[in-house]
Design an enzyme around this catalytic site. Structure first.
Site, PDB file in Angstrom:
ATOM      1  N   LYS A   1      -0.731  -3.456   5.165  1.00  0.00           N
ATOM      2  CA  LYS A   1      -0.129  -2.695   4.059  1.00  0.00           C
ATOM      3  C   LYS A   1      -1.256  -2.040   3.270  1.00  0.00           C
ATOM      4  CE  LYS A   1       3.146  -3.239   0.209  1.00  0.00           C
ATOM      5  NZ  LYS A   1       4.064  -4.159  -0.486  1.00  0.00           N
TER       6      LYS A   1
ATOM      7  N   SER B   1       8.649  -2.877  -1.431  1.00  0.00           N
ATOM      8  CA  SER B   1       7.671  -1.833  -1.271  1.00  0.00           C
ATOM      9  C   SER B   1       6.985  -1.830   0.098  1.00  0.00           C
ATOM     10  CB  SER B   1       6.598  -1.945  -2.368  1.00  0.00           C
ATOM     11  OG  SER B   1       5.955  -3.173  -2.283  1.00  0.00           O
TER      12      SER B   1
ATOM     13  N   SER C   1       9.393  -7.556  -2.165  1.00  0.00           N
ATOM     14  CA  SER C   1       8.863  -6.478  -1.321  1.00  0.00           C
ATOM     15  C   SER C   1       8.542  -6.833   0.116  1.00  0.00           C
ATOM     16  CB  SER C   1       7.618  -5.882  -1.971  1.00  0.00           C
ATOM     17  OG  SER C   1       7.988  -5.215  -3.157  1.00  0.00           O
TER      18      SER C   1
END
Lengths: 481, 481
Positions: B72, B147, B171
């Protein structure tokens, strides 16, 4: 103290830079004077993803300070973020302590100019990190930021508003400075910014009146100027109030050349710092073991040591003060005393006299003394057992310093032993008297002044080694008889 | 269904497939699925070079040797742009690796790049990214969740076997549910946050998205350990999560949380959740009906506390040292204001403003302090529940993936959709989402929550579900096993 009916109320906020090897929350070095931005860890530059790690040495130093002022050491204190934007503050917040500081409710004993002491309450002391430096004159039309200082550990010490004269405030600042240097937690270098004091000043109509609006005087880096700045500010506030004007709560700077304080208009007065506990740092827990180990290692504090020197050793207040100008010097003195317990005054004279002068000439401090306490004790011993006159001893000291030797080896090598035995002395005396009958006659006729000359001649004949006391006795005997 | 990570590691070690072949497959699939916009940076050359080194026995070898993955884009990667999905860091190249990245590198993984995400992890749909939204591989008109939308999409489409992700309010779990994959958020403090760009420091936790509980266990084992560089990292040894899988779910008491089946939850989602729980019951678990009333306040508490921490964490983005710097600024104030206005998207600005507000003088007690109290009450509710249960369960999300643009008009409607996930972050507990079938052709997830540091229990339960069902094996149309 009342100024025509007014009482000044002063509190100090001092930022003590802790003498740790690395920074409060990062492993970067803290040494002063390095090339700009050469001592900046990623944490100090607030790079994304970095996190703070508390410096254990700084925590110990805070505990040491708290114990030295008899304060409460908070077993559980909290790091808080003080949020504001400024280019020398990389994270956009300073890690400090707010509601729960590590040290609370202590007392600093301050000796005033007149010799009396006053106990100044220390409300709190807390750990925080320093900001970097803004440099405005290095480049054209831009401000340069040096982050070497960003993250250096600070202990912020806050006194109660319990001081009422500029002189007392300066004395308090001096006492705090002496203590932190004594404890080994700060190098005390005012020029380098290791010790910075801000003063909060207000006035009121008498001790029972409500507190007036205060101003904050910042960035004064000498004891003398702090006293002058505060004195000026007190006068200024009284003048303003007596003219019917109000005091504006603001930050003021001291102008040394004009001896005035002036408003720092560039900074707004009311910052909302939005303090909240720093979620990157768990509560700071101080163990009993840490506290006890710091307590056990606490040195005798300077005020206590001075008192002991005066009361138990009979030294003058002046000498006691001079000997405790540094902990290392006082420790040196006591090491000498350890070998000669009954020589308090002579040892003081030697340490403050020849030793201090030699250190001064060499431009070094006591830590690099070329004569050890033991060696000095040895020399003093020789002046007391009649081997050396004090004058000769000074020469021996100089040789000891230059050659890093003990007294006895210098004495032996140079044959400097004082002549105290009667036989050689009488031989020298008789020789001088025989050689100078005119002067002998003058003395016997009542001329005292020629006596000194005769003494000098014997001294010359013995190359300075005649024991002065014994010489005196024997010479008088010979001249009489 | 592609082979498990363990099987791939064994196959590569036995020479049946090379690391290079694995990475080429991943890169080819990434290329084919470009429309997902799941990757911000692709590091094809570096990945190939690394794979070659592994095949030549030159590269690092560990538990995951040869396994392709992606990180990420809020985990800093040395020499590779780390953008956090923001214009503010669009060109930022870090000088160090996050601990999670370094751990996985050392374990022999081959990263193919950095995954797209909601800007600074603020969002629940991956629509706030400066680099454009990520699309759900199950339906390109729908969101993948956020996210960690990019990480979930990559794994769901079979591009990489696992991706790192982060979870502050859901997330990891919510995108895992929307994309039909398994995602685990460990206990707060279990995985290091060093090098993980901070959003809300007391909520953020790094975790894994993969295709099965077993795969999550394999990766978690590499990254779950104490890290002294993170002061919030717990001093607790790592565990063998693979070994823990065998315990299954027999004898476990699973609390079915009434509040997680609230009004906003679609009936079909509730039904799918209960069906999944029935499978666990058949596998030996006992279901208990349970209520956690404090959960009603979870959303407001989260949306006070997380923005508060974020407003402070994002203060460092000022254009002074790194990141976006406004070109036109003439003064320091302008530099800050313009850089931040230009660099941050609307949602980030919104949360910074909320956070600044709730920390401000006059509002701190009513908002921040009160929310902290609610946080404690929620943690206490969970603790009470775990006295009677080993796990808690409910639907991960109230609905399957919504359409792109559907919720962007009303931020609070978007926030409300986090209703089932945020309480877990308030309490710092470990939780995961495991696929529970399809609703109208779209995946939904079952959320399991465990007491602190009971990741093993969590993974074993999900593993038991996955052994007795096929939901986690189903892939989006067009995806290759």
């Amino acid at each position: 103290m009342n100024h025509s009916g007014w009482q000044a109320v002063i509190g100090l906020e001092c930022h003590v830079q802790l003498a740790t090897v690395s920074k409060m929350f990062s492993p970067a070095a803290t040494a002063y004077g390095a090339e700009p931005n050469s001592q900046v860890d990623w944490v100090d530059a607030a790079l994304p993803g970095t996190l703070p790690r508390p410096n254990a040495e700084a925590i110990r130093m805070a505990v040491r300070f708290g114990l030295a002022i008899g304060a409460e050491i908070c077993r559980h204190s909290v790091f808080a973020r003080k949020n504001y934007f400024y280019p020398d503050l990389p994270k956009g917040y300073q890690i400090s302590q707010y509601e729960e500081p590590i040290v609370a409710h202590g007392t600093l004993t301050v000796t005033r100019d007149d010799g009396r002491t006053v106990d100044v309450p220390i409300v709190r002391a807390h750990l925080e990190e320093d900001a970097g430096k803004s440099v405005h004159d290095a480049f054209h039309a831009v401000t340069a930021i040096d982050l070497n200082r960003a993250g250096t550990p600070l202990l912020e010490v806050v006194t109660a508003p319990a001081l009422h004269t500029a002189a007392d405030a300066a004395a308090c600042m001096r006492a705090l400075h002496e203590l932190v240097v004594w404890l080994g937690i700060c190098d005390g270098n005012l020029q380098e910014g290791s010790f910075r004091c801000d003063a909060n000043v207000s006035v009121r109509r008498g001790p029972d009146a409500p507190l007036g609006t205060r101003t904050e005087i910042k960035n004064v880096n000498s004891f003398r100027f702090v006293e002058k700045a505060i004195a000026y500010e007190i006068e200024r506030q009284i003048r303003e109030l007596e003219a019917g004007r109000a005091i504006v709560q603001e930050t003021r700077l001291y102008d040394e050349t004009r001896n005035q304080t002036r408003s720092m208009r560039s900074k707004e007065s009311a910052h909302d710092y939005r303090y909240f506990p720093d979620p990157d740092l768990p509560p700071l827990v101080v163990s009993e073991a840490l506290i006890e180990s710091e307590r056990a290692a606490l040195p005798e504090l300077p005020a206590a040591r001075r008192a002991r020197y005066v009361e138990a050793l009979g030294l003058s207040a002046h000498d006691a003060g001079a000997l405790t100008s540094s902990r290392a010097l006082a420790d040196y003195y006591e090491a000498v005393l350890a070998e000669l317990p009954d020589a308090a005054k002579p040892a003081a004279n030697w340490v403050l006299g020849e030793l201090a002068a030699a250190l001064n000439d060499a431009g070094t401090d006591i830590s690099t003394a070329r004569v050890s306490p033991s060696a000095l004790a040895g020399l003093i011993r020789r002046t007391r057992d009649g081997t050396l006159s004090v004058k000769l001893a000074k020469d021996v000291f100089a040789a000891m310093w230059a050659e890093c030797r003990d007294a006895d080896s210098v004495i032996a090598e140079r044959g400097l032993g004082q002549i105290s035995d009667d036989a050689p002395l009488l031989a020298a005396i008789d020789a001088v008297l025989a050689a100078h009958p005119k002067q002998v006659a003058q003395f016997r006729a009542g001329d005292e002044k020629v006596y000194t000359w005769l003494v000098g001649q014997v001294m010359k004949a013995t190359r300075g080694k005649a024991n002065p006391g014994r010489l005196n006795t024997l010479l008088r005997q010979r001249l009489a008889g | 269904m592609p082979a498990s990570i363990t099987a791939l590691v064994a196959a590569r070690a036995a020479g049946r497939i090379s690391a290079r072949e694995l990475v080429e497959r991943a890169l080819a699939r990434a290329e084919r699925w470009q429309s997902l916009n799941a990757l911000i940076t692709t590091t094809a050359d570096a990945a190939r070079a690394r794979a070659d080194a592994i095949d030549a026995s030159d590269g690092p070898h560990g538990a995951l040797t040869g396994i392709p993955c992606a990180h990420k884009d809020l985990f800093v990667t040395r020499g590779v742009a780390t953008t956090c999905g923001s214009r503010m860091l669009a060109h930022y190249v870090p000088p160090f690796d996050a601990t999670v990245v370094a751990d996985l590198d050392a374990a022999g993984t081959v990263s193919i790049g950095k995954t797209n995400m909601d800007e600074f992890a603020m969002g629940s749909s991956n629509e706030t990214s400066h680099f454009g939204p990520v699309r759900n591989p199950w339906d390109l008109t729908r969101v993948p969740g956020g996210s960690s939308g990019g990480s979930a999409a990559l794994v769901a489409a079979g591009i990489v076997p696992f991706a790192t992700a982060s979870d502050t309010g859901g997330s990891i779990r919510q995108p895992a549910a929307f994309c039909g994959v398994t995602g685990i958020k460990p206990t707060y403090g279990r995985v290091s946050r060093w090098g993980m760009v901070a959003y809300a420091s007391s909520f953020d936790q790094a975790g894994v998205i993969a295709r099965s509980a077993a795969d999550c266990a394999a990766v978690l084992g590499v990254i779950a350990h104490h890290d002294p560089r993170d002061a919030t990292s717990v001093e607790r040894a790592g565990e063998d999560y693979m070994a823990a899988l065998a315990a299954g779910v027999a004898g476990r008491r699973i609390g079915v949380v009434r509040e997680y089946f609230g009004a906003g939850v679609a009936p079909a989602v509730a039904a799918a959740t209960l069906a999944a729980l029935a499978v666990l019951e058949r596998a030996g678990a006992t279901l208990i009906d349970l209520s956690l009333p404090a959960l009603a306040h979870a959303i407001p508490a989260y949306y006070v506390l997380a923005p508060a921490e974020a407003s402070s964490n994002l203060a460092r983005y000022d254009g002074v040292r790194y990141g976006h710097r406004a070109a036109a600024a003439q003064t320091c104030e302008d530099l800050y204001q313009q850089s931040r206005t230009e660099g941050f998207g609307a949602e980030v600005q919104r949360r910074i403003l909320i956070g600044t507000y709730v920390l401000s003088t006059g509002y701190y007690d009513a908002y921040y302090r009160r929310a902290q109290r609610v946080r404690r009450l929620i943690a206490e509710d969970f603790a009470r529940a775990f006295a009677d249960c080993d796990l808690l369960a409910g639907p991960t999300t109230p609905t399957p993936a919504f359409r792109l643009g559907e919720k962007t008009a009303d931020p609070t409607a978007m926030y409300a959709a986090d209703i089932n996930t945020v309480a877990v972050n308030l309490a710092g507990l470990p939780a995961l989402s495991t696929p529970a079938g399809l609703v109208d052709g779209l995946p939904v997830g079952l959320q399991l929550i465990a007491p602190a540091f009971a990741e093993g229990t969590l993974l074993a339960a999900a593993h038991a579900l996955q052994q007795a069902s096929d939901w986690h094996r189903v892939m989006p149309p067009g995806a290759e096993a």
